[in-house]
Design a protein around this motif. Structure first.
Motif, PDB file in Angstrom:
ATOM      1  N   GLU A 146       0.830  -1.198   0.000  1.00  0.00           N
ATOM      2  CA  GLU A 146       0.000   0.000   0.000  1.00  0.00           C
ATOM      3  C   GLU A 146       0.869   1.254   0.000  1.00  0.00           C
ATOM      4  O   GLU A 146       2.081   1.199   0.210  1.00  0.00           O
ATOM      5  N   ALA A 147       0.214   2.415  -0.219  1.00  0.00           N
ATOM      6  CA  ALA A 147       0.889   3.715  -0.166  1.00  0.00           C
ATOM      7  C   ALA A 147       0.192   4.577   0.868  1.00  0.00           C
ATOM      8  O   ALA A 147      -1.050   4.573   0.967  1.00  0.00           O
ATOM      9  N   TYR A 148       0.999   5.324   1.624  1.00  0.00           N
ATOM     10  CA  TYR A 148       0.473   6.130   2.719  1.00  0.00           C
ATOM     11  C   TYR A 148       1.024   7.551   2.652  1.00  0.00           C
ATOM     12  O   TYR A 148       2.171   7.766   2.246  1.00  0.00           O
ATOM     13  N   ILE A 149       0.203   8.505   3.079  1.00  0.00           N
ATOM     14  CA  ILE A 149       0.706   9.856   3.332  1.00  0.00           C
ATOM     15  C   ILE A 149       1.220   9.861   4.759  1.00  0.00           C
ATOM     16  O   ILE A 149       0.472   9.590   5.707  1.00  0.00           O
ATOM     17  N   THR A 150       2.507  10.154   4.913  1.00  0.00           N
ATOM     18  CA  THR A 150       3.134  10.064   6.230  1.00  0.00           C
ATOM     19  C   THR A 150       3.656  11.399   6.751  1.00  0.00           C
ATOM     20  O   THR A 150       4.042  11.501   7.916  1.00  0.00           O
ATOM     21  N   GLY A 151       3.672  12.418   5.908  1.00  0.00           N
ATOM     22  CA  GLY A 151       4.143  13.724   6.351  1.00  0.00           C
ATOM     23  C   GLY A 151       3.496  14.833   5.544  1.00  0.00           C
ATOM     24  O   GLY A 151       3.250  14.674   4.341  1.00  0.00           O
ATOM     25  N   ILE A 152       3.187  15.945   6.204  1.00  0.00           N
ATOM     26  CA  ILE A 152       2.620  17.104   5.522  1.00  0.00           C
ATOM     27  C   ILE A 152       3.340  18.361   6.013  1.00  0.00           C
ATOM     28  O   ILE A 152       3.747  18.452   7.164  1.00  0.00           O
ATOM     29  N   GLY A 153       3.492  19.305   5.119  1.00  0.00           N
ATOM     30  CA  GLY A 153       4.132  20.554   5.487  1.00  0.00           C
ATOM     31  C   GLY A 153       3.641  21.687   4.616  1.00  0.00           C
ATOM     32  O   GLY A 153       3.213  21.469   3.475  1.00  0.00           O
ATOM     33  N   MET A 154       3.693  22.892   5.158  1.00  0.00           N
ATOM     34  CA  MET A 154       3.239  24.055   4.406  1.00  0.00           C
ATOM     35  C   MET A 154       4.049  25.270   4.828  1.00  0.00           C
ATOM     36  O   MET A 154       4.353  25.450   6.010  1.00  0.00           O
ATOM     37  N   SER A 155       4.377  26.092   3.862  1.00  0.00           N
ATOM     38  CA  SER A 155       5.075  27.341   4.135  1.00  0.00           C
ATOM     39  C   SER A 155       4.090  28.400   4.604  1.00  0.00           C
ATOM     40  O   SER A 155       2.885  28.140   4.727  1.00  0.00           O
ATOM     41  N   GLU A 156       4.602  29.583   4.827  1.00  0.00           N
ATOM     42  CA  GLU A 156       3.726  30.742   5.009  1.00  0.00           C
ATOM     43  C   GLU A 156       2.839  30.872   3.774  1.00  0.00           C
ATOM     44  O   GLU A 156       3.272  30.614   2.652  1.00  0.00           O
ATOM     45  N   VAL A 157       1.588  31.249   3.982  1.00  0.00           N
ATOM     46  CA  VAL A 157       0.655  31.480   2.882  1.00  0.00           C
ATOM     47  C   VAL A 157       0.337  32.968   2.855  1.00  0.00           C
ATOM     48  O   VAL A 157      -0.103  33.531   3.864  1.00  0.00           O
ATOM     49  N   GLY A 158       0.576  33.616   1.736  1.00  0.00           N
ATOM     50  CA  GLY A 158       0.343  35.054   1.687  1.00  0.00           C
ATOM     51  C   GLY A 158       0.203  35.580   0.282  1.00  0.00           C
ATOM     52  O   GLY A 158       0.130  34.819  -0.700  1.00  0.00           O
ATOM     53  N   VAL A 159       0.165  36.880   0.185  1.00  0.00           N
ATOM     54  CA  VAL A 159       0.028  37.572  -1.094  1.00  0.00           C
ATOM     55  C   VAL A 159       1.188  38.552  -1.230  1.00  0.00           C
ATOM     56  O   VAL A 159       1.417  39.378  -0.343  1.00  0.00           O
ATOM     57  N   ARG A 160       1.936  38.416  -2.309  1.00  0.00           N
ATOM     58  CA  ARG A 160       3.110  39.242  -2.572  1.00  0.00           C
ATOM     59  C   ARG A 160       4.171  39.087  -1.479  1.00  0.00           C
ATOM     60  O   ARG A 160       4.702  40.071  -0.951  1.00  0.00           O
ATOM     61  N   LEU A 161       4.472  37.858  -1.153  1.00  0.00           N
ATOM     62  CA  LEU A 161       5.523  37.581  -0.187  1.00  0.00           C
ATOM     63  C   LEU A 161       6.887  37.919  -0.792  1.00  0.00           C
ATOM     64  O   LEU A 161       7.074  37.855  -2.004  1.00  0.00           O
ATOM     65  N   THR A 162       7.832  38.256   0.054  1.00  0.00           N
ATOM     66  CA  THR A 162       9.174  38.572  -0.418  1.00  0.00           C
ATOM     67  C   THR A 162      10.106  37.365  -0.332  1.00  0.00           C
ATOM     68  O   THR A 162      11.167  37.370  -0.958  1.00  0.00           O
ATOM     69  N   ARG A 163       9.741  36.373   0.443  1.00  0.00           N
ATOM     70  CA  ARG A 163      10.555  35.162   0.513  1.00  0.00           C
ATOM     71  C   ARG A 163      10.520  34.479  -0.838  1.00  0.00           C
ATOM     72  O   ARG A 163       9.482  34.413  -1.491  1.00  0.00           O
ATOM     73  N   SER A 164      11.647  33.945  -1.297  1.00  0.00           N
ATOM     74  CA  SER A 164      11.735  33.353  -2.626  1.00  0.00           C
ATOM     75  C   SER A 164      10.875  32.090  -2.710  1.00  0.00           C
ATOM     76  O   SER A 164      10.613  31.437  -1.687  1.00  0.00           O
ATOM     77  N   PRO A 165      10.438  31.710  -3.919  1.00  0.00           N
ATOM     78  CA  PRO A 165       9.643  30.484  -4.045  1.00  0.00           C
ATOM     79  C   PRO A 165      10.402  29.238  -3.607  1.00  0.00           C
ATOM     80  O   PRO A 165       9.815  28.331  -3.023  1.00  0.00           O
ATOM     81  N   LEU A 166      11.715  29.203  -3.869  1.00  0.00           N
ATOM     82  CA  LEU A 166      12.500  28.058  -3.409  1.00  0.00           C
ATOM     83  C   LEU A 166      12.604  28.071  -1.887  1.00  0.00           C
ATOM     84  O   LEU A 166      12.549  27.018  -1.239  1.00  0.00           O
TER      85      LEU A 166
END
Length: 388
Positions: free
Chosen positions: A6-26
């Motif tokens: 079988e296949a499992y989702i074992t980890g989730i993560g998310m960056s800051e969510v915003g509009v016109r952020l200055t942090r680079s996409p990478l």
């Protein structure tokens, strides 16, 4: 099938969510990767696969600025399998492909990600050039651009208008998607929207593409979301509650004149149940793609939660899809409330709910089965997720 296959989702993560952020996409991507790795209890050395949709798009960097190769290089990963392409069954298709890879033994832990930087890119065109306007058109554009249908809002609005004319869908019924999303987003500290939306505010908003008003359309967002997919025989290496990918389905329709009568959510919805013993009655929560408010209606009907043409009535009054309703929908706020995470946010929120980690937005009881979808127009993908 044994757990090992079988296949499992074992980890989730998310960056800051915003509009016109200055942090680079990478940089946003790395933030989400670190969170997902820590969540799963893994190390980077254990990641041997990477998947993304649609891959890096040099002609439209704001839409997709980071490739699988970028992630592999910056993290120093030694991978056995990776993929990143737009020619797939919508965004969540990358997660379905990762599931197939671990089932086939091609990898043990696959890092799946979707990074969007559309709002910031608009603010910095010198760094992220907008799509070039051309005198000629080719590819899928040849079927839509000559008729002024540049935006997916135009295409989706046509399906919505047909529902209004043929089945009696009303704007008040359609509004329940946006109202529900805003109410749930107000309970989600990571969401862009911070307060509920009223029916009066919805009805007073300017129109975008009939019957869609401003609140029916998601907005450009800057964020990265990461989902780690692991093989069943690798669960002894992770520390969180694994969520099984019980089934997946997807489809792609043609843009040309020989178009399908129904959006891709309908065949995808039918096919999802062919790949599992679960039925729609077993589902505790749904996380439906809502780049436009009409799309959850197509998923409700396509997956069989109601008959074709009955989606508007299902939404009537909003009680059935509310957090305490019979089918809680888009509990994190969806794309209309949380932000345009471009599909991956729905897999993320499904895992949050099935683990019981939703906090103020957690649905009652002990949810065990969720459906997450992406797309639904000319392409669609769906995941059935279960806590065994």
């Amino acid at each position: 099938m044994s757990m090992a296959r079988e296949a499992y989702i074992t980890g989730i993560g998310m960056s800051e969510v915003g509009v016109r952020l200055t942090r680079s996409p990478l940089g946003l991507t790395l933030d989400a990767v670190r969170e997902a790795i820590a969540d799963a209890g893994l190390t980077l050395d254990q990641i041997d696969g990477v998947a993304t949709y649609p891959g890096k798009m040099s002609t439209f960097l704001g839409f997709s600025p980071v490739s699988s190769d970028d992630v592999i290089e910056i993290l120093g990963l030694n991978t056995r399998w990776h993929i990143g392409a737009a020619e797939a069954t919508a965004q969540l298709g990358a997660i379905a492909e990762a599931a197939m890879a671990v089932k086939a033994g091609l990898a043990r832990h696959v890092l799946c990600f979707r990074t969007v930087y559309e709002a910031a890119a608009l603010a910095r065109p010198e760094e992220f050039p907008p799509m070039e306007r051309r005198k000629d058109v080719s590819g899928n554009s040849q079927w839509v651009s000559p008729f002024g249908a540049f935006s997916a809002a135009n295409w989706t609005a046509q399906f919505a208008m047909r529902h209004m004319k043929r089945y009696g869908l009303t704007r008040e019924q359609l509004a329940q998607v946006a109202l529900n999303d805003h109410a749930n987003a107000a309970r989600n500290p990571r969401a862009i929207v911070k307060k509920p939306l009223t029916m009066d505010e919805y009805m007073a908003a300017r129109m975008i593409s009939s019957p869609f008003c401003l609140y029916d359309c998601d907005r450009f967002t800057d964020a990265s979301t990461v989902i780690i997919v692991s093989a069943g025989d690798a669960l002894d290496e992770i520390k969180t509650t694994p969520i099984r990918i019980a089934a997946s389905a997807g489809s792609v329709e043609r843009y040309s004149w020989d178009q399908a009568e129904w959006a891709s959510a309908y065949p995808t919805g039918r096919d999802l149940w062919k790949n599992t013993d679960y039925t729609a009655k077993d589902v505790d929560t749904v996380q439906f793609y809502d780049g436009f408010a009409f799309q959850p209606i197509t998923w409700l009907e396509g997956l069989g939660f109601c008959d074709v043409g009955e989606g508007g009535k299902f939404l009537e009054g909003g009680k059935r899809i509310a957090l305490d309703g019979e089918l809680p929908m888009n509990t994190g706020g969806g794309q209309l409330g949380w932000g345009r995470l471009h599909g991956f946010g729905f897999a993320y929120e499904s895992v949050v709910q099935l683990r019981g980690e939703g906090g103020e937005r957690q649905i009652a009881g002990d949810p065990k089965v969720a459906v997450a979808t992406s797309g639904g127009g000319p392409m669609a993908a769906a995941l059935l997720l279960a806590k065994d």
